[in-house]
Design an enzyme around this catalytic site. Structure first.
Site, PDB file in Angstrom:
ATOM      1  N   PHE A   1      78.610  27.689 -24.807  1.00 48.64           N
ATOM      2  CA  PHE A   1      78.192  26.737 -25.637  1.00 48.64           C
ATOM      3  C   PHE A   1      76.554  25.908 -25.163  1.00 48.64           C
ATOM      4  O   PHE A   1      76.327  26.422 -24.274  1.00 48.64           O
ATOM      5  CB  PHE A   1      79.178  25.466 -25.427  1.00 48.64           C
ATOM      6  CG  PHE A   1      79.387  25.179 -23.761  1.00 48.64           C
ATOM      7  CD1 PHE A   1      78.567  24.568 -23.223  1.00 48.64           C
ATOM      8  CD2 PHE A   1      80.461  25.612 -23.355  1.00 48.64           C
ATOM      9  CE1 PHE A   1      78.729  24.205 -21.746  1.00 48.64           C
ATOM     10  CE2 PHE A   1      80.804  25.253 -21.947  1.00 48.64           C
ATOM     11  CZ  PHE A   1      79.844  24.538 -21.037  1.00 48.64           C
TER      12      PHE A   1
ATOM     13  N   SER B   1      75.397  22.577 -14.093  1.00 50.92           N
ATOM     14  CA  SER B   1      75.497  24.183 -14.514  1.00 50.92           C
ATOM     15  C   SER B   1      76.817  24.148 -15.284  1.00 50.92           C
ATOM     16  O   SER B   1      77.855  23.565 -14.870  1.00 50.92           O
ATOM     17  CB  SER B   1      75.379  25.309 -13.490  1.00 50.92           C
ATOM     18  OG  SER B   1      76.593  25.084 -12.508  1.00 50.92           O
ATOM     19  N   LYS B   2      77.058  25.447 -16.064  1.00 48.34           N
ATOM     20  CA  LYS B   2      78.401  25.517 -16.655  1.00 48.34           C
ATOM     21  C   LYS B   2      79.509  25.776 -15.891  1.00 48.34           C
ATOM     22  O   LYS B   2      80.585  25.553 -15.650  1.00 48.34           O
ATOM     23  CB  LYS B   2      78.283  26.698 -17.839  1.00 48.34           C
ATOM     24  CG  LYS B   2      77.361  26.205 -18.978  1.00 48.34           C
ATOM     25  CD  LYS B   2      77.392  27.320 -19.713  1.00 48.34           C
ATOM     26  CE  LYS B   2      76.262  27.334 -20.861  1.00 48.34           C
ATOM     27  NZ  LYS B   2      76.110  28.455 -21.902  1.00 48.34           N
ATOM     28  N   ARG B   3      78.949  26.742 -14.674  1.00 55.83           N
ATOM     29  CA  ARG B   3      79.760  27.034 -13.698  1.00 55.83           C
ATOM     30  C   ARG B   3      80.570  26.171 -12.866  1.00 55.83           C
ATOM     31  O   ARG B   3      81.463  26.144 -12.725  1.00 55.83           O
ATOM     32  CB  ARG B   3      79.046  28.183 -12.842  1.00 55.83           C
ATOM     33  CG  ARG B   3      80.145  28.870 -11.961  1.00 55.83           C
ATOM     34  CD  ARG B   3      79.343  30.290 -11.840  1.00 55.83           C
ATOM     35  NE  ARG B   3      78.207  30.491 -11.263  1.00 55.83           N
ATOM     36  CZ  ARG B   3      77.886  30.390  -9.839  1.00 55.83           C
ATOM     37  NH1 ARG B   3      78.864  30.489  -8.847  1.00 55.83           N
ATOM     38  NH2 ARG B   3      76.814  30.282  -9.445  1.00 55.83           N
TER      39      ARG B   3
ATOM     40  N   GLY C   1      81.597  22.514 -15.865  1.00 53.63           N
ATOM     41  CA  GLY C   1      82.303  23.095 -16.946  1.00 53.63           C
ATOM     42  C   GLY C   1      81.937  22.257 -18.219  1.00 53.63           C
ATOM     43  O   GLY C   1      80.808  22.297 -18.302  1.00 53.63           O
TER      44      GLY C   1
END
Ligand code: GLU
Length: 503
Positions: A27, A264-266, A269
């Site tokens: 995303f 971060s996405k990691r 989320g």
């Protein structure tokens, strides 16, 4: 023309052309939105062009779904692009997956000019080379051993079936990187190894495709996150080897969480997903204002910026060098500010989709009543989605009586509950009998009852409020009573009395 503190001219080209180049592997996150916004503002400020290029050479991880999600998020933010993505333009195609022949031609040029070479090292050999470099404390891991392979050696690797990568020869002189935000630095060539520009499966790598496209698409300024800082000297080296025009660079600081970790996405989320904020009822204006202030400031004071003000005031010279902290409280504050700026009719239009999504509206719902509900809620919304829990009881009687509220206002003891039942029974009779169901009549009748019977106004009001809504907070009680209407009120009070008798 504006200058940065280092005296670099920010825009001295005829036409500013900037781009955002997302990889469609997930995303659009806050950092990506910030890159898009800074580029868009820069383009608008200088009457230039904003391009959307899709970096989808990683075919295993890129998806159409992600690409469309990125489009939707940018469209929602209103960060429209002049070329690229799904609209095309004079330098089409703008999807890197459709530009392979362009990269191949450049790679041929690099190989023929001796600026690149085939590397036949296997992953195991590369690991050994890396381990050795570590042991020798060398700043780079690949030693360039395939630069000078004999044709016999090549023949035998080919005969073994090895598939080569292509590496660019890094220069042995320092590479100068001029950055409009961070200033200038010289990169020691000893720290740069011969970068793989084409993988053994024939797919070109990011550093190659990015700088080729930036040149081909006439990008004048590359504005991107500092996570790409280490890529910049590599891209400059590739551009020099190809004789390409080099854009100006501006690396914007990282976005951090409250403990100083990179957002971060990691690790964070969907807290970082832009579409999540849209779904939760954040307004585009609030998001843009919030994201603009992640790394950019106008002065020490101003927090609220309209989009046109941002376009007018945005400048790379006022982008900071250090990381900026993502503070959700500030976003919430901005969002309620922008929601409160809407007039009641606009606010009603904005919340209707959230009521619909929650299944609360049916076709008979009257817009005037919706407007009155929104008016009654007043300035209590932090997000548009808050409308659902705050007004559910206007549409359905399927609600629970909140334990804490019940205990406090209906009473913990049997005696207190009996008293509450008596008050509610009396209020039921009064509301049955009032000649009309408008705020003034209802209010006068209820106060008459409390004052004549020496009942505390707040006690009666809260008892009735919980009977009608299940909760002790919300809009004015008289608004609630009249918005529910006589029939509904006369149904809900007996239901509350039954609940009270259950104890
Ligand atoms: N595809 C890269 C990314 O998403 C683009 C980096 C750049 O702007 O050059 O991070």
């Amino acid at each position: 023309m504006n200058e940065t503190p280092d005296g670099l001219n920010v825009a001295e080209t005829d036409e500013v052309r900037v781009r955002m180049a997302p990889s469609p592997t997930g995303f659009l996150h806050i950092g990506g939105a910030r890159t898009a916004l800074f580029n868009w503002l820069f383009a608008k400020h200088y009457n230039g062009k904003f391009l959307l290029r899709i970096d989808d050479t990683d075919t295993a991880r890129s998806t159409d779904e992600s690409m469309h999600e990125i489009y939707t998020a940018l469209e929602w933010l209103g960060l429209d692009w002049d070329e690229g993505g799904n609209i095309g333009g004079p330098y089409a195609p703008y999807l890197q997956s459709e530009r392979k022949s362009i990269y191949d031609a450049h790679v041929t040029q690099l190989l023929e000019s001796g600026n690149a070479y085939h590397c036949y090292c296997t992953p195991e050999e590369l690991e050994e080379i890396r381990a050795q470099a570590r042991a020798d404390k060398l700043p780079r891991s690949y030693d360039g051993r395939c630069r000078h392979l004999s044709s016999d050696a090549v023949d035998s690797f080919v005969a073994e079936g090895r598939k080569p990568t292509v590496r660019i020869k890094m220069p042995d002189t320092p590479i100068r990187v001029d950055d409009l935000i961070l200033g200038s630095r010289n990169i020691d060539p000893a720290t740069l190894e011969d970068e793989v520009i084409v993988r053994s499966n024939g797919m070109p790598n990011y550093n190659l495709t990015s700088i080729i496209d930036d040149a081909e698409m006439r990008i004048t300024h590359v504005i991107r996150g500092t996570e790409h800082l280490n890529n910049t000297p590599k891209q400059i080296a590739i551009a020099n080897a190809l004789g390409l025009e080099i854009p100006k660079f501006a690396h914007i600081p990282l976005v951090l969480d409250s403990s100083g970790r990179k957002l971060s996405k990691r690790h964070h989320g969907d807290l970082v997903a832009v579409n999540r904020y849209r779904e939760q009822g954040y307004l585009r204006e609030a998001m843009l204002n919030f994201v603009a202030r992640l790394g950019w400031s106008y002065d020490d004071k101003q927090e609220i910026f309209s989009v046109s003000e941002l376009i007018e005031k945005f400048d790379l010279a006022r982008v900071g060098k250090s990381g900026s902290v993502f503070d959700i409280k500030k976003l919430e504050w901005l969002n309620s500010h922008y929601i409160n700026q809407l007039d009641v009719s606009e606010r009603t239009d904005a919340v209707i989709p959230f009521w619909e999504e929650a299944g609360l509206l049916d076709s008979t719902e009257d817009r005037d009543r919706l407007i009155r509900i929104v008016e009654a809620v007043g300035e209590r919304l932090t997000t548009l989605q808050d409308i659902v829990p705050q007004t559910r009881y206007f549409f359905t009687d399927e609600f629970e009586y909140e334990t804490k509220a019940v205990k406090k206002w209906w009473g913990g003891s049997e005696e207190k509950r009996d008293k509450t039942s008596e008050i509610l029974t009396n209020l039921l009779q009064i509301l049955e009998a009032v000649p009309s169901f408008d705020v003034e009549t209802v209010e006068t009748a209820i106060w008459k009852y409390t004052d004549e019977n020496d009942i505390k106004r707040v006690a009666a009001m809260q008892a009735l409020r919980i009977a009608l809504t299940g909760t002790s907070f919300g809009p004015s009680l008289f608004d609630i009573v009249t918005l529910l209407g006589r029939d509904e009120v006369l149904k809900r009070i007996p239901r509350a009395l039954t609940e009270l008798q259950r104890g």
